[in-house]
Write a protein that holds these residues in place. Sequence first.
Motif, PDB file in Angstrom:
ATOM      1  N   ASP A  68       3.672  10.595  -2.407  1.00 31.09           N
ATOM      2  CA  ASP A  68       2.634   9.568  -2.274  1.00 31.09           C
ATOM      3  C   ASP A  68       3.208   8.280  -1.689  1.00 31.09           C
ATOM      4  OD1 ASP A  68       0.693  11.257  -3.206  1.00 31.09           O
ATOM      5  OD2 ASP A  68       0.887  10.603  -5.301  1.00 31.09           O
ATOM      6  N   ASN A  71       3.374   8.445   2.026  1.00 21.92           N
ATOM      7  CA  ASN A  71       2.081   8.295   2.682  1.00 21.92           C
ATOM      8  C   ASN A  71       1.736   6.824   2.882  1.00 21.92           C
ATOM      9  OD1 ASN A  71       1.635  11.046   2.878  1.00 21.92           O
ATOM     10  ND2 ASN A  71       0.603  11.163   0.891  1.00 21.92           N
ATOM     11  N   SER A  72       2.087   5.983   1.932  1.00 25.38           N
ATOM     12  CA  SER A  72       1.795   4.547   2.082  1.00 25.38           C
ATOM     13  C   SER A  72       2.657   3.943   3.189  1.00 25.38           C
ATOM     14  CB  SER A  72       2.005   3.812   0.765  1.00 25.38           C
ATOM     15  OG  SER A  72       3.364   3.846   0.399  1.00 25.38           O
ATOM     16  N   ALA A  74       3.556   5.503   5.907  1.00 20.96           N
ATOM     17  CA  ALA A  74       3.020   5.997   7.167  1.00 20.96           C
ATOM     18  C   ALA A  74       1.832   5.172   7.617  1.00 20.96           C
ATOM     19  CB  ALA A  74       2.641   7.462   7.029  1.00 20.96           C
ATOM     20  N   LYS A  75       1.112   4.584   6.657  1.00 15.17           N
ATOM     21  CA  LYS A  75      -0.090   3.788   7.000  1.00 15.17           C
ATOM     22  C   LYS A  75       0.276   2.416   7.547  1.00 15.17           C
ATOM     23  CE  LYS A  75      -2.991   6.099   3.657  1.00 15.17           C
ATOM     24  NZ  LYS A  75      -3.765   5.985   2.424  1.00 15.17           N
ATOM     25  N   GLN A  76       1.498   1.968   7.307  1.00 17.59           N
ATOM     26  CA  GLN A  76       1.876   0.612   7.738  1.00 17.59           C
ATOM     27  C   GLN A  76       2.114   0.518   9.190  1.00 17.59           C
ATOM     28  OE1 GLN A  76       5.233  -0.578   5.436  1.00 17.59           O
ATOM     29  NE2 GLN A  76       4.044  -0.815   3.575  1.00 17.59           N
TER      30      GLN A  76
END
Length: 76
Positions: A68, A71-72, A74-76
């Motif tokens: 998890d 995943n955070s 990758a969003k940046q």
Amino acid sequence: MLEKPTYTDGLDDGCHSGKRKGFIRHVQKRYQTRVLIELQRLQQRKKANHISQQTALEQEVMKGIDTDALNSLAKQ
């Protein structure tokens, strides 16, 4: 009765004996080509198998890991 194979015109036996061996060389060349193609296919299958085994191993290793946080990132 079986007839002997005829030789292709224009190819000699390399010893200048006057005997033609074009047919035999043609068959040998086809055989060599076929063997090389099969070796290439074998190498490609081995590579594909290695890659699929590596992917399966990576997925097995990642099963117990919490991703998890990744995943955070990758969003940046």
